[in-house]
Design a protein around this motif. Structure first.
Motif, PDB file in Angstrom:
ATOM      1  N   ARG A 218       0.800  -1.218   0.000  1.00  0.00           N
ATOM      2  CA  ARG A 218       0.000   0.000   0.000  1.00  0.00           C
ATOM      3  C   ARG A 218       0.843   1.284   0.000  1.00  0.00           C
ATOM      4  NH1 ARG A 218      -4.459  -0.901   4.560  1.00  0.00           N
ATOM      5  NH2 ARG A 218      -3.119  -2.667   5.118  1.00  0.00           N
ATOM      6  N   ASP A 219       2.049   1.197   0.527  1.00  0.00           N
ATOM      7  CA  ASP A 219       2.883   2.397   0.531  1.00  0.00           C
ATOM      8  C   ASP A 219       3.311   2.819  -0.871  1.00  0.00           C
ATOM      9  OD1 ASP A 219       4.469  -0.044   0.645  1.00  0.00           O
ATOM     10  OD2 ASP A 219       6.219   1.275   0.780  1.00  0.00           O
ATOM     11  N   MET A 220       3.219   1.877  -1.851  1.00  0.00           N
ATOM     12  CA  MET A 220       3.555   2.217  -3.240  1.00  0.00           C
ATOM     13  C   MET A 220       2.606   3.280  -3.787  1.00  0.00           C
ATOM     14  SD  MET A 220       4.314  -1.692  -4.553  1.00  0.00           S
ATOM     15  CE  MET A 220       4.501  -1.281  -6.277  1.00  0.00           C
ATOM     16  N   ALA A 221       1.382   3.328  -3.254  1.00  0.00           N
ATOM     17  CA  ALA A 221       0.386   4.274  -3.753  1.00  0.00           C
ATOM     18  C   ALA A 221       0.808   5.720  -3.536  1.00  0.00           C
ATOM     19  CB  ALA A 221      -0.964   4.011  -3.087  1.00  0.00           C
ATOM     20  N   ASP A 222       1.709   5.952  -2.580  1.00  0.00           N
ATOM     21  CA  ASP A 222       2.129   7.322  -2.269  1.00  0.00           C
ATOM     22  C   ASP A 222       2.809   8.007  -3.454  1.00  0.00           C
ATOM     23  OD1 ASP A 222       1.163   6.863   0.260  1.00  0.00           O
ATOM     24  OD2 ASP A 222       3.127   6.386   1.124  1.00  0.00           O
ATOM     25  N   PHE A 237      -6.062  -5.159   2.094  1.00  0.00           N
ATOM     26  CA  PHE A 237      -6.023  -4.806   3.515  1.00  0.00           C
ATOM     27  C   PHE A 237      -5.248  -5.837   4.336  1.00  0.00           C
ATOM     28  CE2 PHE A 237      -9.825  -2.844   1.711  1.00  0.00           C
ATOM     29  CZ  PHE A 237      -9.645  -1.527   2.092  1.00  0.00           C
ATOM     30  N   ASP A 238      -4.414  -6.617   3.652  1.00  0.00           N
ATOM     31  CA  ASP A 238      -3.580  -7.638   4.313  1.00  0.00           C
ATOM     32  C   ASP A 238      -4.428  -8.611   5.135  1.00  0.00           C
ATOM     33  OD1 ASP A 238      -1.165  -6.492   3.306  1.00  0.00           O
ATOM     34  OD2 ASP A 238      -1.274  -4.974   4.883  1.00  0.00           O
ATOM     35  N   TYR A 239      -5.643  -8.864   4.651  1.00  0.00           N
ATOM     36  CA  TYR A 239      -6.545  -9.871   5.234  1.00  0.00           C
ATOM     37  C   TYR A 239      -6.838  -9.588   6.714  1.00  0.00           C
ATOM     38  CZ  TYR A 239      -4.751 -12.088   1.012  1.00  0.00           C
ATOM     39  OH  TYR A 239      -4.377 -12.337  -0.284  1.00  0.00           O
ATOM     40  N   GLU A 240      -6.860  -8.335   7.093  1.00  0.00           N
ATOM     41  CA  GLU A 240      -6.972  -7.988   8.512  1.00  0.00           C
ATOM     42  C   GLU A 240      -8.308  -8.385   9.130  1.00  0.00           C
ATOM     43  OE1 GLU A 240      -8.078  -3.457   9.067  1.00  0.00           O
ATOM     44  OE2 GLU A 240      -6.330  -3.605   7.765  1.00  0.00           O
TER      45      GLU A 240
END
Length: 378
Positions: A218-222, A237-240
């Motif tokens: 998800r940090d790639m979206a930045d 969502f990393d299967y949270e």
């Protein structure tokens, strides 16, 4: 804008191409070593047969724009899907048609006679079928249901047909003529050089950069103005909240010198046969000629964390968890979820492409105000 596409399958390729042509800079990442997702095809080195690596994908649609779109990137050759099934020591034609009915009951009925006969076999006490089994019993009766649907369905879904929605069977027509074409769409065919070649051409644009063997975080979206995500919805969502349920497929691949079964798809309707079907891939390209053959025995089971998800289960438990993930999505900005995995729906290829084209158009009209789901998964 700088746009990130997660997944180099049909959704990512089609959206990426349209936005690239509109002047945006496109980056596509995929965790696999190849493009085209589950419709990936490649030639078998030994036989020369074009193999559908993740199982057969047959293109069929009534959408003329989608048909023209795919043909602008690859020539689609005529192909009719004529499925056979082995049951009770005989081979029958699917979907159930007049030949199937006459063969099964050892009759020579005309269409009107067969229609009346099947109505006699049907359980007319079931006014509103509530599940798969009731749907089958209401429309074809117990004998045809047991021979062609019950065992296959148990193997495919891993549950009793009484636990499955009636809507699944509505996709399987009964015909009172001798038409054995499995699909009824106006446009049907197979890409002459395979789906991977078609997707490669869609992605072949100077504004598109593709990175394979690259897992999205998800940090790639930045680093981007917007993300189109076609990976698993729960995976974003990393299967949270837990894992959404899927069925996956195992393939037992084998070679054969000659013609193994004489058709592309042979179903096995009996529960005692552990696999659901055998596919013989050279028959998916009938314009080609090959001495050798590549076949897959296909086994269905529940998807584990390291497996490739194929069919969303979408039962009560999964729908409840899906609603929780949709609520999470609604708190997320800068990302649009697309495709089969991103929206947790079963989608044929033509619908996937239709939605991708429409999503790209919506983005070009609205920009980053695009909603998280172009089509709601609920």
């Amino acid at each position: 804008m700088n746009i990130l596409l997660v997944g180099a399958g049909l959704s990512g390729a089609v959206i990426g191409r349209k936005l690239a042509e509109a002047g945006h800079s496109i980056t596509v990442v995929d965790s696999r070593a190849h493009i085209a997702g589950n419709c990936h095809t490649e030639r078998d080195a030994q036989t020369g047969v074009m193999v559908h690596i993740y199982g057969p994908h047959i293109f069929h649609t009534d959408d003329a724009e989608v048909w023209d779109y795919v043909n602008s990137f690859e020539t689609f050759m005529p192909y009719k899907n004529r499925v056979k099934t082995t049951s009770g020591g005989q081979v029958f034609s699917l979907p159930i048609n007049l030949h199937t009915i006459n063969q099964f009951y050892n009759r020579t009925m005309r269409p009107d006679e067969a229609r009346a006969f099947i109505e006699e076999q049907a359980d007319t006490s079931i006014a509103e079928p509530q599940n798969f089994e009731e749907q089958a019993m209401r429309f074809v009766g117990g004998a045809l249901y047991e021979a062609f649907f019950k065992g296959y369905t148990i193997k495919q879904w891993g549950v009793s047909p009484t636990e499955l929605p009636a809507a699944i069977l509505k996709r399987l027509p009964v015909r009172f003529n001798y038409d054995d074409n499995y699909f009824f769409h106006r446009f049907q065919g197979m890409p002459e050089n395979g789906y991977t070649e078609m997707v490669a051409r869609i992605l072949d644009h100077p504004a598109i950069t593709v990175h394979l063997n690259t897992r999205f975080t998800r940090d790639m979206a930045d680093d981007y103005d917007h993300v189109f995500y076609s990976g698993p919805l729960d995976g974003y969502f990393d299967y949270e909240l837990g894992r959404l349920g899927y069925r996956t497929l195992d393939f037992e691949r084998f070679s054969y010198e000659g013609d193994y079964q004489g058709c592309a798809v042979m179903n096995y309707g009996e529960e005692t046969v552990p696999f659901t079907r055998i596919t013989e891939h050279k028959h998916f390209s009938p314009w080609e000629s090959h001495d050798g053959s590549v076949c897959y025995r296909e086994f269905s089971r529940d998807c584990e964390p390291d497996d490739i998800p194929y069919y969303p289960i979408r039962q009560v438990k999964e729908k409840a968890l899906l609603a929780e993930y949709v609520a999470l999505v609604e708190q997320t900005s800068g990302v649009t979820f697309v495709g089969r995995l991103g929206t947790y729906r079963y989608l044929d290829m033509d619908v996937t492409i239709r939605e991708a084209l429409d999503t790209a158009d919506a983005f070009l009209a609205k920009g980053t105000d695009l909603p998280a789901f172009a089509t709601s998964p609920l």
